[in-house]
Design a protein around this motif. Structure first.
Motif, PDB file in Angstrom:
ATOM      1  N   PHE A 100       9.977  -1.263  16.258  1.00  0.00           N
ATOM      2  CA  PHE A 100       8.626  -1.783  16.036  1.00  0.00           C
ATOM      3  C   PHE A 100       8.498  -2.382  14.641  1.00  0.00           C
ATOM      4  N   GLY A 101       9.224  -1.818  13.672  1.00  0.00           N
ATOM      5  CA  GLY A 101       9.184  -2.297  12.298  1.00  0.00           C
ATOM      6  C   GLY A 101       8.215  -1.511  11.436  1.00  0.00           C
ATOM      7  N   LEU A 102       8.713  -0.979  10.333  1.00  0.00           N
ATOM      8  CA  LEU A 102       7.900  -0.150   9.452  1.00  0.00           C
ATOM      9  C   LEU A 102       7.663  -0.795   8.084  1.00  0.00           C
ATOM     10  N   GLY A 103       8.300  -1.924   7.838  1.00  0.00           N
ATOM     11  CA  GLY A 103       8.256  -2.512   6.502  1.00  0.00           C
ATOM     12  C   GLY A 103       6.903  -3.039   6.073  1.00  0.00           C
ATOM     13  N   GLY A 104       6.020  -3.326   7.026  1.00  0.00           N
ATOM     14  CA  GLY A 104       4.731  -3.906   6.664  1.00  0.00           C
ATOM     15  C   GLY A 104       3.646  -2.903   6.356  1.00  0.00           C
ATOM     16  N   TYR A 105       3.946  -1.614   6.463  1.00  0.00           N
ATOM     17  CA  TYR A 105       2.908  -0.601   6.223  1.00  0.00           C
ATOM     18  C   TYR A 105       2.829  -0.228   4.744  1.00  0.00           C
ATOM     19  N   ASP A 106       1.626   0.041   4.301  1.00  0.00           N
ATOM     20  CA  ASP A 106       1.407   0.505   2.935  1.00  0.00           C
ATOM     21  C   ASP A 106       1.606   2.011   2.821  1.00  0.00           C
ATOM     22  N   VAL A 107       1.430   2.723   3.928  1.00  0.00           N
ATOM     23  CA  VAL A 107       1.684   4.157   3.945  1.00  0.00           C
ATOM     24  C   VAL A 107       1.908   4.593   5.397  1.00  0.00           C
ATOM     25  N   ILE A 108       2.808   5.554   5.583  1.00  0.00           N
ATOM     26  CA  ILE A 108       3.021   6.192   6.878  1.00  0.00           C
ATOM     27  C   ILE A 108       2.528   7.623   6.753  1.00  0.00           C
ATOM     28  N   HIS A 109       1.676   8.025   7.672  1.00  0.00           N
ATOM     29  CA  HIS A 109       1.059   9.353   7.649  1.00  0.00           C
ATOM     30  C   HIS A 109       1.452  10.059   8.946  1.00  0.00           C
ATOM     31  N   THR A 110       2.415  10.987   8.865  1.00  0.00           N
ATOM     32  CA  THR A 110       2.893  11.684  10.060  1.00  0.00           C
ATOM     33  C   THR A 110       2.071  12.941  10.309  1.00  0.00           C
ATOM     34  N   GLN A 111       2.077  13.383  11.599  1.00  0.00           N
ATOM     35  CA  GLN A 111       1.196  14.460  12.023  1.00  0.00           C
ATOM     36  C   GLN A 111       1.951  15.700  12.503  1.00  0.00           C
ATOM     37  N   ASP A 112       3.256  15.754  12.302  1.00  0.00           N
ATOM     38  CA  ASP A 112       4.047  16.919  12.722  1.00  0.00           C
ATOM     39  C   ASP A 112       5.416  16.836  12.068  1.00  0.00           C
ATOM     40  N   ILE A 113       6.151  17.923  12.141  1.00  0.00           N
ATOM     41  CA  ILE A 113       7.429  18.004  11.437  1.00  0.00           C
ATOM     42  C   ILE A 113       8.481  17.080  12.040  1.00  0.00           C
ATOM     43  N   PHE A 114       8.455  16.860  13.355  1.00  0.00           N
ATOM     44  CA  PHE A 114       9.454  15.993  13.993  1.00  0.00           C
ATOM     45  C   PHE A 114       9.231  14.534  13.602  1.00  0.00           C
ATOM     46  N   ALA A 115       7.981  14.107  13.627  1.00  0.00           N
ATOM     47  CA  ALA A 115       7.680  12.736  13.226  1.00  0.00           C
ATOM     48  C   ALA A 115       7.989  12.510  11.755  1.00  0.00           C
ATOM     49  N   ALA A 116       7.692  13.506  10.926  1.00  0.00           N
ATOM     50  CA  ALA A 116       7.975  13.365   9.497  1.00  0.00           C
ATOM     51  C   ALA A 116       9.466  13.186   9.254  1.00  0.00           C
ATOM     52  N   ARG A 117      10.265  14.008   9.912  1.00  0.00           N
ATOM     53  CA  ARG A 117      11.722  13.913   9.772  1.00  0.00           C
ATOM     54  C   ARG A 117      12.229  12.553  10.273  1.00  0.00           C
ATOM     55  N   ALA A 118      11.693  12.111  11.408  1.00  0.00           N
ATOM     56  CA  ALA A 118      12.136  10.843  11.985  1.00  0.00           C
ATOM     57  C   ALA A 118      11.760   9.664  11.092  1.00  0.00           C
ATOM     58  N   MET A 119      10.501   9.603  10.648  1.00  0.00           N
ATOM     59  CA  MET A 119      10.048   8.471   9.843  1.00  0.00           C
ATOM     60  C   MET A 119      10.752   8.421   8.489  1.00  0.00           C
ATOM     61  N   GLU A 120      11.016   9.579   7.908  1.00  0.00           N
ATOM     62  CA  GLU A 120      11.689   9.620   6.607  1.00  0.00           C
ATOM     63  C   GLU A 120      13.093   9.033   6.701  1.00  0.00           C
ATOM     64  N   ARG A 121      13.724   9.190   7.854  1.00  0.00           N
ATOM     65  CA  ARG A 121      15.101   8.728   8.013  1.00  0.00           C
ATOM     66  C   ARG A 121      15.193   7.209   8.248  1.00  0.00           C
TER      67      ARG A 121
END
Length: 406
Positions: A100-121
């Motif tokens: 989907f592409g994450l480069g255009g976001y000013d901030v990513i706000h995750t709502q659980d530990i799995f999403a946080a781990r995935a987005m950080e990677r």
């Protein structure tokens, strides 16, 4: 700002995380920001940005993931099928987010530990990440494993260790970790070794105006004449402790019969809970209403709210009950004692203590003046503490803080 709210869990969904994401989206978009919502689809077939119509099927990704996670490449993931299932789905999320592409976001706000781990990677280095923790996945699952020894998962088991590990890595993935209760912060610090300096605590807010609008729509359910209503809006899952409530109601029936209990929700434990109800001859006293969309109106017809959960953080159901002016009978699990002050806004009993809960219900049914006083206090507490304006202000400050650190 362009903001991505991301969760590993299903969206849309009836749970609290989805409600939280929607509230943030609506408020921030009213302020002129763009907010996207990423998560698992309700049928688990894909990850999607639900408000953009973007999606990626897991069927397309599975051959690639299966080859990458084959036993000869990643033998540790094959120690338990539960581990493989969660890791496979987390990789689906990573690849979908990258697609989907994450480069255009000013901030990513995750709502659980799995999403946080995935987005950080997979996120670009210049995009800051806020990791919000709404509850403890590993503590909930560890309780589930203890209650179901037939699963064969014990403290030395790979699956047990996996969930504790993923909680640590997920909660420490972002530049900042947010949670809504001091209990959750203490759990992260003392139970999982997260540095307390990276954690900010501020409570959820609730759109009280929307609550009252929905309450005024009314409901087709009629309060039984001569009965007080005990209401329980909850998912029918082990962690919600509804079996504890039903046991308490079985005791309460011997004390008095001027009540009815409405259980509002669905879940995998419904049949088991109905069997428990029948075994205690409570079929005429306990009503399983299923999933409904008129909970605010049902609360306005009710007299006592109950949340006898085994573990929880800051449930929206308690917040809504307090806005409605109901006294709450809750367990002392998790962050609930931070929400309900015993003898002031409700009554607090120990976890898995149906006898004390039965006594508390009897007290509130017996003493109208006391019950109504607790309800008024609860409404005053809600007005002071569940401010959406304050929550959004603190959230925007958190976004600014992590943006300055990149």
């Amino acid at each position: 700002m362009k903001i991505l709210l991301a969760t590993y869990w299903l969206i849309p969904h009836v749970g609290g995380v989805w409600k939280y994401m929607l509230q943030i989206q609506q408020r921030l978009e009213a302020m002129g920001h763009q907010v996207d919502l990423l998560g698992n689809s309700p049928d688990y077939s894909k990850f999607h940005i639900v408000n953009r119509g973007q999606e990626l099927s897991k069927t397309v990704l599975r051959p690639l993931i299966s080859a990458k996670l084959a036993a000869d490449h990643a033998p540790e993931l094959h120690q338990d099928p539960l581990i493989y299932s969660y890791e496979e789905d987390r990789y689906f999320m990573e690849l979908s987010a990258a697609y989907f592409g994450l480069g255009g976001y000013d901030v990513i706000h995750t709502q659980d530990i799995f999403a946080a781990r995935a987005m950080e990677r997979v996120k670009p280095a210049h995009v800051p990440l806020v990791a919000q923790v709404h509850g403890s996945v590993s503590l909930e699952l560890h309780n589930h494993f203890r209650q179901n020894p037939q699963l064969g998962i014990q403290e030395h088991s790979p699956a047990w260790k996996y969930f504790k590990s993923i909680e640590y890595h997920g909660a420490s993935s972002g530049q900042l970790t947010i949670t809504s209760t001091q209990w959750q912060k203490n759990t992260l610090v003392h139970g999982f070794g997260i540095s307390e300096h990276r954690i900010e605590v501020f409570p959820y807010g609730l759109e009280s105006e929307l609550f009252w609008q929905n309450a005024q729509k009314g409901t087709d359910v009629q309060k039984p004449p001569g009965k007080k209503v005990i209401i329980v809006p909850a998912r029918l899952a082990s962690v919600k402790g509804i079996d504890v409530l039903i046991s308490a109601l079985g005791m309460l029936k011997y004390m008095r019969d001027d009540w009815v209990c409405w259980i509002v929700g669905e879940g995998e434990k419904r049949e088991e809970l109905q069997q428990q109800t029948a075994g205690l001859s409570l079929q005429n006293d306990v009503v399983f209403m299923g999933e409904r969309h008129d909970v605010p109106a049902l609360l306005m017809q009710s007299d006592i709210f109950v949340h006898s959960c085994i573990q929880d953080n800051q449930p929206f159901s308690v917040m809504e009950a307090q806005i409605a002016g109901l006294p709450a009978c809750v367990s002392n699990a998790g962050g609930l004692p931070e929400m309900v002050e015993h003898g002031v806004t409700g009554l607090v009993s120990p976890v898995r203590d149906p006898l004390t809960l039965a006594r508390h219900l009897h007290l509130l049914l017996e003493n109208d003046q006391f019950r109504l006083m607790l309800g008024r206090n609860a409404a005053n507490f809600a007005r002071e503490h569940w401010s959406m304006d304050q929550m959004i202000e603190k959230l925007m400050n958190a976004y600014a803080k992590v943006g300055a650190r990149i």
